[in-house]
Design an enzyme around this catalytic site. Structure first.
Site, PDB file in Angstrom:
ATOM      1  N   ASP A 173      -7.884  -7.288   1.460  1.00 14.49           N
ATOM      2  CA  ASP A 173      -6.898  -7.359   2.539  1.00 14.49           C
ATOM      3  C   ASP A 173      -7.557  -6.761   3.766  1.00 14.49           C
ATOM      4  O   ASP A 173      -8.453  -5.918   3.647  1.00 14.49           O
ATOM      5  CB  ASP A 173      -5.644  -6.538   2.220  1.00 14.49           C
ATOM      6  N   ASP A 214       0.872  -1.168   0.000  1.00 13.62           N
ATOM      7  CA  ASP A 214       0.000   0.000   0.000  1.00 13.62           C
ATOM      8  C   ASP A 214       0.917   1.228   0.000  1.00 13.62           C
ATOM      9  O   ASP A 214       2.059   1.171   0.465  1.00 13.62           O
ATOM     10  CB  ASP A 214      -0.944  -0.013   1.205  1.00 13.62           C
TER      11      ASP A 214
HETATM   12  N1  PRF Z   1      -6.414   3.960   0.262  1.00 12.21           N
HETATM   13  C1  PRF Z   1      -5.226   3.300   0.453  1.00 12.21           C
HETATM   14  N2  PRF Z   1      -5.139   2.251   1.285  1.00 12.21           N
HETATM   15  C2  PRF Z   1      -6.258   1.837   1.928  1.00 12.21           C
HETATM   16  C3  PRF Z   1      -7.497   2.465   1.761  1.00 12.21           C
HETATM   17  C4  PRF Z   1      -7.596   3.589   0.874  1.00 12.21           C
HETATM   18  O1  PRF Z   1      -8.638   4.205   0.664  1.00 12.21           O
HETATM   19  C5  PRF Z   1      -8.409   1.785   2.591  1.00 12.21           C
HETATM   20  C6  PRF Z   1      -9.833   2.074   2.770  1.00 12.21           C
HETATM   21  N3  PRF Z   1     -10.531   1.080   3.445  1.00 12.21           N
HETATM   22  C7  PRF Z   1      -7.673   0.777   3.227  1.00 12.21           C
HETATM   23  N4  PRF Z   1      -6.388   0.830   2.825  1.00 12.21           N
HETATM   24  N5  PRF Z   1      -4.133   3.717  -0.184  1.00 12.21           N
END
Ligand code: PRF
Length: 376
Positions: free
Chosen positions: A271, A92
């Protein structure tokens, strides 16, 4: 990265497919265990591979950048070499952790200034440096830098934020497409749909994301406190617009029931910290329902934790023994519960995949949603 659809369910929007990466294949629908700091908490790689049967794990740019830091990760030869996980990894972007974790932060067009939750030191994330950082971490799938709006969120803010996320995406794509992976295998970039809970914004965002033509697409900004029905409505609106021939990833979702409903709406990847975080608090997800392992009820129940789950800990240990470990705050309780919960999540998406292939998904899903939501 390549995605092929093997089967579609006749009575829902569910699909079964295969994602091919340089670190191996991923059978979809899939659940990705969260390994924030490069480790899935309380679970080592052998268990993750042979017990849980994880096919891909997740890491977080925010955490890995702060600790151990990019110099260590680059010297190691990337995250796969550093943590010994040779299957696919997704990272992420930090566009969520910065908002949820760091105490002070300042969002501007250029990027986000934030203070580390570890030592208070100041840092800056921009669409460009987040691409560079994820190149250095070396995940197979990397995420665009976005702003995840909170819930509730005023329309005007959600609209402005969505447009900024789209402009950030253009900058991410420009940097990503003009750089290369550092370790000899290929990486791919997934953009993220935002738009809060507003139908017109979600539609606009999904159309913009679809027009970027990437290998896969993600849905963000959901599961942030809105009612489940709202999350499903937004998800369906978006999956109806995103290309059918690319995998769709619903970020940070969710409970076993949320995942089954998401699959029915055409989502392929999920996830969530829930199976591991709740495991550490004594909450178990099983094929029969949810158990609180502190409950007196399990004191002398010597039956296996979950006989339906084909994982060593789920059948070897009894409910009574796990309750004892939980009440005694033994480290082993967290280990057993984490391995079991993840094994259950992977079993659930594996079952969903089989049911999609045999055309029985829709009816099985309705029965399963009730079962997995039952408090035992
Ligand atoms: N953006 C990013 N990671 C995330 C989310 C998002 O909106 C969410 C939302 N549940 C979880 N992880 N970059």
């Amino acid at each position: 990265m390549k995605f092929t659809i093997e089967a579609t369910d006749p009575k829902s929007k569910a699909r079964a497919g295969l994602v091919k990466t340089d670190h191996g294949d991923i059978e979809t629908p899939i659940f990705m265990p969260v390994g924030t700091a490069g480790s899935v908490k309380a679970v080592h790689q052998r268990e993750l591979t042979y017990d849980v049967k994880a096919q891909i794990i997740l890491g977080n740019t925010y955490h890995l950048y702060l600790r151990p830091g990019l110099d260590v990760l680059e010297k190691a030869g990337g995250l796969h070499k550093f943590n010994g996980w040779s299957r696919p990894i997704l990272t992420d972007s930090g566009g969520y952790q910065v908002f949820s974790l760091s105490g002070t932060r300042k969002i501007a067009e250029e990027g986000v200034m934030f203070k580390s939750h570890i030592d208070g030191s100041k840092h800056h994330f921009s669409p460009e440096n987040v691409m560079d950082i994820q190149r250095t971490i070396g995940a197979d799938i990397i995420m665009a830098f976005d702003e995840c709006t909170p819930y509730p969120c005023e329309y005007n803010y959600a609209e402005k934020s969505m447009h900024m996320t789209h402009r950030w995406l253009k900058r991410c794509i420009e940097r990503f497409d003009t750089t290369e992976g550092k370790y000899g295998y290929s990486q791919t970039l997934f953009p993220i749909v935002q738009g809060s809970v507003y139908k017109d914004l979600r539609k606009q965002s999904a159309e913009f994301i679809a027009s970027c033509g990437r290998d896969g697409n993600a849905i963000g900004g959901l599961s942030v406190g809105e009612p489940a029905e709202m999350m499903y409505e937004m998800t369906e609106l978006v999956t109806d617009i995103l290309p059918t021939d690319k995998p769709r990833y619903l970020m940070g979702v969710g409970t076993p029931a949320n995942i089954l409903e998401g699959i029915a709406l055409g989502v392929d990847m999920f996830d969530c910290v829930m199976p591991t975080r709740n495991a550490r608090n004594g909450m178990l997800f099983t094929s029969e329902g949810i158990m609180n392992m502190r409950n007196e009820k399990w004191k002398d129940d010597f039956s296996p934790i979950d006989p339906n789950i084909n994982s060593y800990v789920s059948t070897f240990y009894s409910k009574a023994y796990l309750r004892h470990l939980t009440v005694s705050k033994e480290i082993l309780a967290a280990q057993i519960a984490s391995i079991h919960n993840l094994s259950f999540y992977l079993w659930l998406v594996g079952q969903a995949r089989e049911k999609i292939q045999t055309g029985e998904f829709a009816t099985w899903k309705d029965m399963m949603v009730k079962k997995v939501s039952t408090r035992l």
